[in-house]
Write an enzyme that holds these catalytic residues in place. Structure first.
Site, PDB file in Angstrom:
ATOM      1  N   TYR A 125      55.429  59.024 -24.992  1.00  0.00           N
ATOM      2  CA  TYR A 125      55.901  60.794 -24.898  1.00  0.00           C
ATOM      3  C   TYR A 125      56.819  60.086 -25.730  1.00  0.00           C
ATOM      4  O   TYR A 125      57.690  58.649 -26.495  1.00  0.00           O
ATOM      5  CB  TYR A 125      56.787  60.130 -23.127  1.00  0.00           C
ATOM      6  CG  TYR A 125      57.826  61.529 -23.406  1.00  0.00           C
ATOM      7  CD1 TYR A 125      59.087  60.921 -22.946  1.00  0.00           C
ATOM      8  CD2 TYR A 125      57.461  62.640 -23.262  1.00  0.00           C
ATOM      9  CE1 TYR A 125      60.340  62.443 -22.622  1.00  0.00           C
ATOM     10  CE2 TYR A 125      58.776  63.474 -22.892  1.00  0.00           C
ATOM     11  CZ  TYR A 125      60.004  62.951 -23.140  1.00  0.00           C
ATOM     12  OH  TYR A 125      60.584  63.500 -22.823  1.00  0.00           O
ATOM     13  N   ASP A 133      58.364  54.945 -32.798  1.00  0.00           N
ATOM     14  CA  ASP A 133      59.251  55.294 -31.574  1.00  0.00           C
ATOM     15  C   ASP A 133      59.799  54.207 -30.817  1.00  0.00           C
ATOM     16  O   ASP A 133      58.773  53.822 -30.288  1.00  0.00           O
ATOM     17  CB  ASP A 133      58.439  56.376 -30.948  1.00  0.00           C
ATOM     18  CG  ASP A 133      59.583  56.873 -29.994  1.00  0.00           C
ATOM     19  OD1 ASP A 133      59.316  58.141 -29.657  1.00  0.00           O
ATOM     20  OD2 ASP A 133      60.416  56.714 -30.005  1.00  0.00           O
ATOM     21  N   LYS A 181      68.492  55.794 -26.045  1.00  0.00           N
ATOM     22  CA  LYS A 181      68.646  54.701 -25.465  1.00  0.00           C
ATOM     23  C   LYS A 181      70.105  53.609 -25.578  1.00  0.00           C
ATOM     24  O   LYS A 181      70.915  53.849 -25.554  1.00  0.00           O
ATOM     25  CB  LYS A 181      67.570  54.430 -24.265  1.00  0.00           C
ATOM     26  CG  LYS A 181      66.312  55.288 -24.163  1.00  0.00           C
ATOM     27  CD  LYS A 181      65.425  54.979 -23.446  1.00  0.00           C
ATOM     28  CE  LYS A 181      64.455  56.112 -23.181  1.00  0.00           C
ATOM     29  NZ  LYS A 181      64.618  56.332 -21.870  1.00  0.00           N
TER      30      LYS A 181
END
Ligand code: KE4
Length: 426
Positions: free
Chosen positions: A143, A238, A266
């Site tokens: 994802y 990623d 994050k």
């Protein structure tokens, strides 16, 4: 007695789709009522009824130094007094760019934005602008945020164009996205043999956290690096989840593989909205106002969010921070495996740095297909038993868990004791 969580959830569903601002929070995968929190401190959370939990979600990664770390809160309070946003450059953004370049040397230039989704969307557009190619490659189960071209599932078979994996994504957009099986080196070789010179970029979670935790085969990552180099495709790591979490320099430092671009999120914002994408200078020079690839954001590089990130990144550079974080996470999963073994429950677990995966199957899965074989019902039962005991795990069998520097030996011991009870009840 109706808990305040239930009351709030019922009301929220009237005004917010599913009662949540991000789907995974709705507990649809595990059933039951989501917990509404009002306070966090260190490794602990308190819900609206005042019930206390040990938190293994860490806001899905950002709270790596624990909730409400006094130094982070102080830094945010101080900077906020000078206004929350200017929409103009600040010295703080330069400080962040210098720090990112120091900690992630492959990022020769970097652009900040406000989420991981923006970071990956922008990295892909930049790769297409740099190569002049349209096709992108991702891996099933990975994802990368919710931009259209990434909400794509594997078409039938392994080497076909993607089909939309969400409503609202035009087939014409999904058609440019190829989806391969993670850790399938042969599928990589076949794809590049056939379409290598048409591929703008490959985006990958170098350690997967979004189909639960899946560890890469080193040979798979190395082959990917070689093939991207050979065919002029941009390799995007990623590291929104793995960045600063599996190693101070991210998965690229752990596996010693240099991507062409990296996306971050994050931890880089310490709980406030910060995303970042960057990499080779020649690629990043394609971006407006220098180059022709447009990318922008009102709150990109926001001084308050960047301050929370800078303070968090300062704290995680403490000596042995990641050694201690990994050791605490290892202690957790070894204790859980021992508890399951004692109860005769089929269970496995593994960790990479400060992130971990729990699996109700014999072996640690290495692919999406293997992950789907795990016993979801057992996970859901385990999840609710742990929740009742005040242990807050990710509300899905397909999410990784997170440990922070604030998780104490007592937290780990309490978690293992709760797990013993949960495994016995299975
Ligand atoms: P955000 O847009 O949510 O900041 O980042 C998207 C993203 C990109 N890349 C990776 C590797 C990610 O893990 C994420 C976001 N992760 C999910 C957790 N599975 C966020 C939680 C949620 O969607 O509510």
């Amino acid at each position: 007695m109706t808990s305040s969580n239930q009351t709030l959830f019922e009301k929220s569903q009237q005004l917010i789709p599913g009662g949540v601002n991000s789907p995974v929070r709705a507990f649809r995968s595990v059933g039951g009522t989501p917990i509404f929190f009002k306070k966090g401190l260190g490794s602990r959370l308190w819900d609206v009824d005042g019930k206390e939990y040990i938190d293994y979600i860490n806001s899905w990664g950002p709270m790596i130094v624990g909730h409400a770390h006094p130094e982070v809160i102080k830094a945010v309070q101080d900077v906020a007094e000078n206004s929350l946003s200017f929409g103009a450059p600040t010295g703080l953004e330069l400080e962040m760019a210098e720090l990112i370049n120091k900690l992630v040397p492959s990022m020769e230039q970097v652009r900040l934005n406000s989420s991981g989704t923006e970071a990956t969307m922008s990295a892909i557009r930049t790769s297409r602008g740099f190569t002049g190619r349209d096709k992108i490659v991702k891996f099933e189960g990975c994802y990368h945020g919710h931009s259209d071209g990434l909400l794509v599932k594997a078409g039938s078979g392994l080497l076909t164009f993607g089909e939309p994996d969400s409503g609202g994504v035009p087939a014409s957009v999904a058609a440019h996205t190829l989806t391969l099986e993670y850790n399938n080196t042969q599928a990589l070789k076949d794809l590049f043999a056939k379409l290598g010179d048409e591929i703008a970029c490959v985006i990958i979670e170098p350690v997967v956290g979004n189909m639960n935790l899946i560890v890469p085969h080193v040979e798979f990552l190395q082959t990917l690096r070689e093939l991207c180099t050979k065919h002029g495709a941009v390799l995007i790591f990623d590291e929104v989840m793995t960045g600063f979490r599996v190693h101070l320099g991210g998965a690229q430092a752990l596996y010693n593989i240099k991507p062409d671009m990296t996306t971050l999120g994050k931890v880089i914002g310490g709980g406030l909205p910060v995303g970042a994408f960057g990499g080779r200078k020649d690629i990043m020079q394609c971006l407006a106002p220098v180059g022709k690839v447009y990318q922008a954001g009102t709150l990109s590089g926001n001084p308050v969010a960047v301050t929370a990130g800078l303070k968090t990144l300062a704290l995680i550079q403490a000596p042995n921070f990641h050694v201690n974080l990994a050791a605490q996470t290892t202690k957790l999963i070894e204790g859980l495996k021992a508890a399951a073994n004692e109860a005769g429950v089929i269970f496995n677990a593994q960790s990479v740095g400060g992130m971990f995966g729990l699996y109700f199957c014999e072996h640690c899965p290495t692919s999406y297909h293997e992950m789907m074989q795990s016993n979801k019902e057992h996970f859901n039962h385990f999840f609710h038993s742990m929740l009742d005991s005040g242990i807050y795990l990710g509300p899905s069998a397909f999410e990784a868990g997170f440990v922070s520097a604030a998780h104490s030996d007592e937290d780990i011991a309490l978690t293992i004791a709760a797990a013993k009870k949960a495994f016995q009840s299975l």
